[in-house]
Design a protein around this motif. Sequence first.
Motif, mmCIF file in Angstrom:
data_model
loop_
_atom_site.group_PDB
_atom_site.id
_atom_site.type_symbol
_atom_site.label_atom_id
_atom_site.label_comp_id
_atom_site.label_asym_id
_atom_site.label_seq_id
_atom_site.Cartn_x
_atom_site.Cartn_y
_atom_site.Cartn_z
ATOM 1 N N UNK A 1 20.830 6.485 65.949
ATOM 2 C CA UNK A 1 22.084 6.295 65.213
ATOM 3 C C UNK A 1 23.147 5.683 66.108
ATOM 4 N N UNK A 2 23.550 4.443 65.799
ATOM 5 C CA UNK A 2 24.609 3.781 66.561
ATOM 6 C C UNK A 2 25.946 4.484 66.361
ATOM 7 N N UNK A 3 26.187 4.962 65.133
ATOM 8 C CA UNK A 3 27.454 5.627 64.841
ATOM 9 C C UNK A 3 27.575 6.924 65.637
ATOM 10 N N UNK A 4 26.475 7.683 65.721
ATOM 11 C CA UNK A 4 26.511 8.944 66.457
ATOM 12 C C UNK A 4 26.660 8.690 67.960
ATOM 13 N N UNK A 5 26.020 7.638 68.458
ATOM 14 C CA UNK A 5 26.183 7.267 69.863
ATOM 15 C C UNK A 5 27.634 6.896 70.156
ATOM 16 N N UNK A 6 28.216 6.089 69.267
ATOM 17 C CA UNK A 6 29.612 5.688 69.451
ATOM 18 C C UNK A 6 30.535 6.899 69.425
ATOM 19 N N UNK A 7 30.227 7.835 68.525
ATOM 20 C CA UNK A 7 31.025 9.065 68.444
ATOM 21 C C UNK A 7 30.885 9.862 69.732
ATOM 22 N N UNK B 1 23.081 12.726 60.640
ATOM 23 C CA UNK B 1 24.243 13.067 59.815
ATOM 24 C C UNK B 1 24.552 14.562 59.918
ATOM 25 N N UNK B 2 23.509 15.391 59.959
ATOM 26 C CA UNK B 2 23.719 16.821 60.103
ATOM 27 C C UNK B 2 24.369 17.163 61.438
ATOM 28 N N UNK B 3 23.942 16.473 62.490
ATOM 29 C CA UNK B 3 24.547 16.678 63.809
ATOM 30 C C UNK B 3 26.031 16.327 63.761
ATOM 31 N N UNK B 4 26.354 15.210 63.116
ATOM 32 C CA UNK B 4 27.746 14.775 63.031
ATOM 33 C C UNK B 4 28.606 15.784 62.282
ATOM 34 N N UNK B 5 28.084 16.342 61.203
ATOM 35 C CA UNK B 5 28.841 17.314 60.407
ATOM 36 C C UNK B 5 29.082 18.589 61.216
ATOM 37 N N UNK B 6 28.045 19.079 61.901
ATOM 38 C CA UNK B 6 28.189 20.291 62.722
ATOM 39 C C UNK B 6 29.246 20.075 63.806
ATOM 40 N N UNK B 7 29.201 18.926 64.459
ATOM 41 C CA UNK B 7 30.173 18.625 65.515
ATOM 42 C C UNK B 7 31.586 18.506 64.950
ATOM 43 N N UNK B 8 31.697 17.981 63.745
ATOM 44 C CA UNK B 8 33.001 17.858 63.105
ATOM 45 C C UNK B 8 33.611 19.238 62.860
ATOM 46 N N UNK B 9 32.796 20.171 62.404
ATOM 47 C CA UNK B 9 33.281 21.532 62.151
ATOM 48 C C UNK B 9 33.736 22.190 63.453
ATOM 49 N N UNK C 1 39.066 13.268 66.114
ATOM 50 C CA UNK C 1 37.647 13.281 66.473
ATOM 51 C C UNK C 1 36.816 13.963 65.392
ATOM 52 N N UNK C 2 37.383 14.995 64.770
ATOM 53 C CA UNK C 2 36.682 15.632 63.655
ATOM 54 C C UNK C 2 36.489 14.640 62.506
ATOM 55 N N UNK D 1 32.992 12.842 60.782
ATOM 56 C CA UNK D 1 32.739 12.747 59.340
ATOM 57 C C UNK D 1 32.443 11.298 58.952
ATOM 58 N N UNK D 2 33.211 10.371 59.515
ATOM 59 C CA UNK D 2 32.960 8.956 59.236
ATOM 60 C C UNK D 2 31.586 8.519 59.700
ATOM 61 N N UNK D 3 31.165 9.019 60.872
ATOM 62 C CA UNK D 3 29.829 8.695 61.366
ATOM 63 C C UNK D 3 28.763 9.237 60.412
ATOM 64 N N UNK D 4 28.973 10.453 59.902
ATOM 65 C CA UNK D 4 28.010 11.041 58.961
ATOM 66 C C UNK D 4 27.904 10.210 57.687
ATOM 67 N N UNK D 5 29.060 9.721 57.212
ATOM 68 C CA UNK D 5 29.055 8.885 56.008
ATOM 69 C C UNK D 5 28.259 7.605 56.244
ATOM 70 N N UNK D 6 28.465 6.995 57.417
ATOM 71 C CA UNK D 6 27.732 5.770 57.735
ATOM 72 C C UNK D 6 26.235 6.014 57.828
#
Length: 304
Positions: free
Chosen positions: A38-44, A120-128, A159-160, A164-169
């Motif tokens: 995931x490029x979005x998760x890497x960028x995050x 996406x699940x990783x991104x959501x957990x990190x957002x919380x 950052x939260x 979320x934006x990364x998860x959407x992508x």
Amino acid sequence: MVDIYDDIRKGERGAWVSIAAYLILSAFKLVSGYVFASSALLADGFNNVTDIVASLAVLIGLRISQKPPDSDHAYGHFRAETVAALIASFIMAMVGIQVLVEAVRSLFTGREVQPNLWAAGVAVICSICMYAVYQYNKRLAKQINNQALMAAAKDNFSDALVSIGAAVGIVGAQFGLPWLDVVAAIAVGLLICKTAWDIFRDSTYRLTDGFDQDELKDLRSAIGRTPGVEGIKDVKARVHGNHVLVDVVIEVDPHLSIIEGHQISDEIEDRLTDMHNIMNVHVHVEPKDLDILEPGRHRNASKK
């Protein structure tokens, strides 16, 4: 002054909480980003790496600002926080540009792949988790009235939202649009650069003694309502770290005694300090309408 330094030491807790959270979450995101493609998760994750630098800058600034005034720094070392934030803005800008370059390169070379939905699940957990850090730092910043820590809290909240934006992508990429993950990475890179610019702009504004005009009007209004003040010739203010220094020139009845003028000055200092959390107020007192009250003396002097 003792209370100011105590509050700064309390603010260090918030900086340490942010650093610990960013260390754990950035490692989690970077590893997951590579594993789940995931490029979005890497960028995050890279975004959180820059946040570690920013939090370290806040921590170092808080440490240096605790040094007491000396012969070279009569007002203390509170501006160390602002200088550290300025340095952090340059580091964040470089990382943001790097994220953008890599994302755009993968987009135009056709290297984008569909990320695993687990990303996406990783991104959501990190957002919380980051939202919980934001709530903690926001409450602490309000408690000690620390603008640097409040800025760090706002960065936690952004950052939260980034996660979320990364998860959407990532989820969008599951519908046959793998390039959407790369677009989300570009959005994260742009957000890093924007945050860096905002910090740079605010830091340089403070370091060059810029001050909000609306706040200056509030100060003038508070001074004007002080009993005994018959006019305000000048009001100047500047930010020193998280604190404000004020210089004011007031006009009073010329027949007042020195003691009465001094009491008015003390009232202004107490009022501004209580109402606006100002660290230092310098008041200069001048007689009002001296030319009108003693016209003869000035006419005779002008004839000579």
